[in-house]
Motif scaffolding. Structure first.
Motif, PDB file in Angstrom:
ATOM      1  N   GLY A 136       0.793  -1.213   0.000  1.00  0.00           N
ATOM      2  CA  GLY A 136       0.000   0.000   0.000  1.00  0.00           C
ATOM      3  C   GLY A 136       0.830   1.270   0.000  1.00  0.00           C
ATOM      4  O   GLY A 136       1.989   1.285   0.421  1.00  0.00           O
ATOM      5  N   ILE A 137       0.216   2.337  -0.480  1.00  0.00           N
ATOM      6  CA  ILE A 137       0.818   3.669  -0.515  1.00  0.00           C
ATOM      7  C   ILE A 137       0.225   4.471   0.639  1.00  0.00           C
ATOM      8  O   ILE A 137      -0.989   4.475   0.845  1.00  0.00           O
ATOM      9  N   ILE A 138       1.070   5.171   1.389  1.00  0.00           N
ATOM     10  CA  ILE A 138       0.636   5.881   2.591  1.00  0.00           C
ATOM     11  C   ILE A 138       0.647   7.389   2.356  1.00  0.00           C
ATOM     12  O   ILE A 138       1.642   7.948   1.903  1.00  0.00           O
ATOM     13  N   THR A 139      -0.478   8.030   2.676  1.00  0.00           N
ATOM     14  CA  THR A 139      -0.524   9.493   2.650  1.00  0.00           C
ATOM     15  C   THR A 139      -0.980   9.994   4.022  1.00  0.00           C
ATOM     16  O   THR A 139      -1.889   9.416   4.631  1.00  0.00           O
ATOM     17  N   ILE A 140      -0.329  11.031   4.504  1.00  0.00           N
ATOM     18  CA  ILE A 140      -0.623  11.573   5.834  1.00  0.00           C
ATOM     19  C   ILE A 140      -0.948  13.056   5.722  1.00  0.00           C
ATOM     20  O   ILE A 140      -0.182  13.841   5.148  1.00  0.00           O
ATOM     21  N   SER A 141      -2.091  13.435   6.280  1.00  0.00           N
ATOM     22  CA  SER A 141      -2.451  14.848   6.416  1.00  0.00           C
ATOM     23  C   SER A 141      -2.260  15.259   7.871  1.00  0.00           C
ATOM     24  O   SER A 141      -2.027  14.413   8.736  1.00  0.00           O
ATOM     25  N   ILE A 196       6.327   8.345   2.792  1.00  0.00           N
ATOM     26  CA  ILE A 196       5.064   8.975   3.162  1.00  0.00           C
ATOM     27  C   ILE A 196       4.762  10.130   2.213  1.00  0.00           C
ATOM     28  O   ILE A 196       5.601  11.012   2.012  1.00  0.00           O
ATOM     29  N   ILE A 197       3.564  10.145   1.649  1.00  0.00           N
ATOM     30  CA  ILE A 197       3.076  11.324   0.937  1.00  0.00           C
ATOM     31  C   ILE A 197       2.527  12.264   2.007  1.00  0.00           C
ATOM     32  O   ILE A 197       1.492  11.994   2.615  1.00  0.00           O
ATOM     33  N   PHE A 198       3.240  13.346   2.256  1.00  0.00           N
ATOM     34  CA  PHE A 198       2.905  14.249   3.355  1.00  0.00           C
ATOM     35  C   PHE A 198       2.146  15.455   2.808  1.00  0.00           C
ATOM     36  O   PHE A 198       2.612  16.139   1.902  1.00  0.00           O
TER      37      PHE A 198
END
Length: 393
Positions: A136-141, A196-198
């Motif tokens: 999986g690809i992880i993105t964090i807001s 992480i896509i931040f």
């Protein structure tokens, strides 16, 4: 065979072996199609470089499907038994997990044990590691609290000017970033940092956050963004982030680049566009805004994405609430045709918090059949789909 000849023979065999190994196992990472990108972090990790390349090629095949807090909770359940139970509303409906997993670290800056949606950070860490381990690809807001009042993100008391330059809360904000960095450093799989896509300080062209217009101006916002990059990258040596800029849907007086921190501070362009129970307006905004972003991204050799979306209506007193009777064919008949050839790398549906805030179908919901139809479209890429595509790179 003499000793001299034997040494020569072994040396020759070794040399030939190296040449064969090189040409049989080494494949150039960059090529005429995927050229080396200019990333915010020149010391970025190998996993980040690999993620960027994967997103590039995924966008040529379709778009990765994402869901906020997908394995943290859903309609009628909450993650409470990791790792014995990995549940997902998306998986319950289509038999596969999303390709992109969204998380939010609001509360980490103030030392809370749980984030704003009551997800324990220890559980979040485990879920992030689990999702990444499966491809999986992880993105964090980051819905950061207001540093001036200690209110939440929606406390519109102006604060940005006080955490940049000579502002009285600069030290406080830097300590917040220290806590963010500590959490990010804890996200490891097999001893290496998870990419992480931040996506901090999103929807800045809207007026609902303390970092948004008119609560701060573009000069202040840009300085806040750049200072955050300097602290994470240069002070705390966080090298596993992909920095993503994502305004809200563009209004008549908005320009996408109004708050843009600069090419050297942004890796991916994004935008958040919701359907407020007016699909005609939604489609027009989506087509209009994504065309603008595509042109900007192409000119700057950057990836772009639909970083938040879903069907909802506006409650005049509070926040966006999911309509109880959305268009049953919204996913396949409204959304998919509009983004089918848009070139976005991924799309992130917002969370399934309650039946009052629900953006993806769940088992038994009347949009379930339509979401299944959406999932079967050729360009919707779930977890199994992206793993198959990644294996070919």
């Amino acid at each position: 065979m003499s000793k001299k000849n034997k040494i020569f023979y072994l040396y020759k065999s070794f040399a030939i072996g190296l040449v064969v190994l090189f040409f049989s196992s080494c494949k150039p990472f960059y090529n005429t199609v995927y050229k080396k990108p200019t990333l915010v972090d020149t010391k970025t990790s190998k996993r980040v470089k690999k993620l960027h390349k994967e997103l590039f090629y995924l966008s040529k095949e379709g778009f990765a499907i994402g869901h906020q807090d997908d394995t943290s909770y859903g309609i009628g359940w909450k993650q409470a038994d990791f790792p014995n139970m990995i549940k997902s509303d998306v998986n319950d409906v289509v038999g596969d997990f999303p390709a992109v997993y969204g998380f939010d670290i609001s509360g980490i800056e103030t030392g809370n044990e749980n984030n704003l949606d009551d997800v324990p950070f220890n559980t979040m860490r485990q879920l992030i590691i689990d999702a990444f381990s499966k491809g999986g690809i992880i993105t964090i807001s980051w819905h950061a609290d207001n540093p001036v009042t200690n209110g939440d993100s929606w406390d519109k008391t102006p604060a940005v000017e006080k955490i940049i330059g000579n502002g009285i809360y600069v030290d406080k904000y830097e300590e917040w970033i220290n806590k963010v960095a500590t959490f990010l450093k804890s996200l490891k799989f097999k001893g290496k940092d998870i990419p992480i896509i931040f996506r901090p300080f999103h929807e800045m062209n809207g007026g609902w956050f303390w970092w948004g217009n008119p609560n701060c101006n573009s000069i202040e916002y840009i300085q806040l963004w750049r200072n955050t990059v300097y602290l994470l990258r240069d002070t705390y040596h966080i090298h596993n982030l992909v920095y993503t800029y994502s305004p809200n849907r563009l209004g008549p007086n908005d320009a996408y680049m109004d708050y843009y921190p600069g090419d050297n501070f942004v890796d991916i362009l994004g935008i958040d566009i919701y359907d407020f129970q007016n699909s005609f307006e939604f489609v027009n905004s989506l087509e209009h805004d994504l065309k603008i972003i595509k042109n900007i991204a192409t000119e700057r050799s950057k990836l772009y994405a639909l970083t938040e979306t879903g069907v909802n209506k506006l409650d005049g007193n509070n926040w966006f609430i999911q309509d109880t009777s959305p268009d049953q064919n919204w996913f396949s008949k409204v959304l998919y045709p509009t983004i089918e050839n848009s070139g976005i790398a991924w799309i992130l549906f917002w969370r399934n918090g309650t039946k009052g805030e629900q953006y993806v179908s769940y088992k038994g919901h009347k949009s379930e059949a339509d979401f299944k139809a959406f999932a079967k479209q050729p360009k919707t890429l779930f977890l199994n789909d992206i793993n198959k595509l990644k294996s070919k790179l």
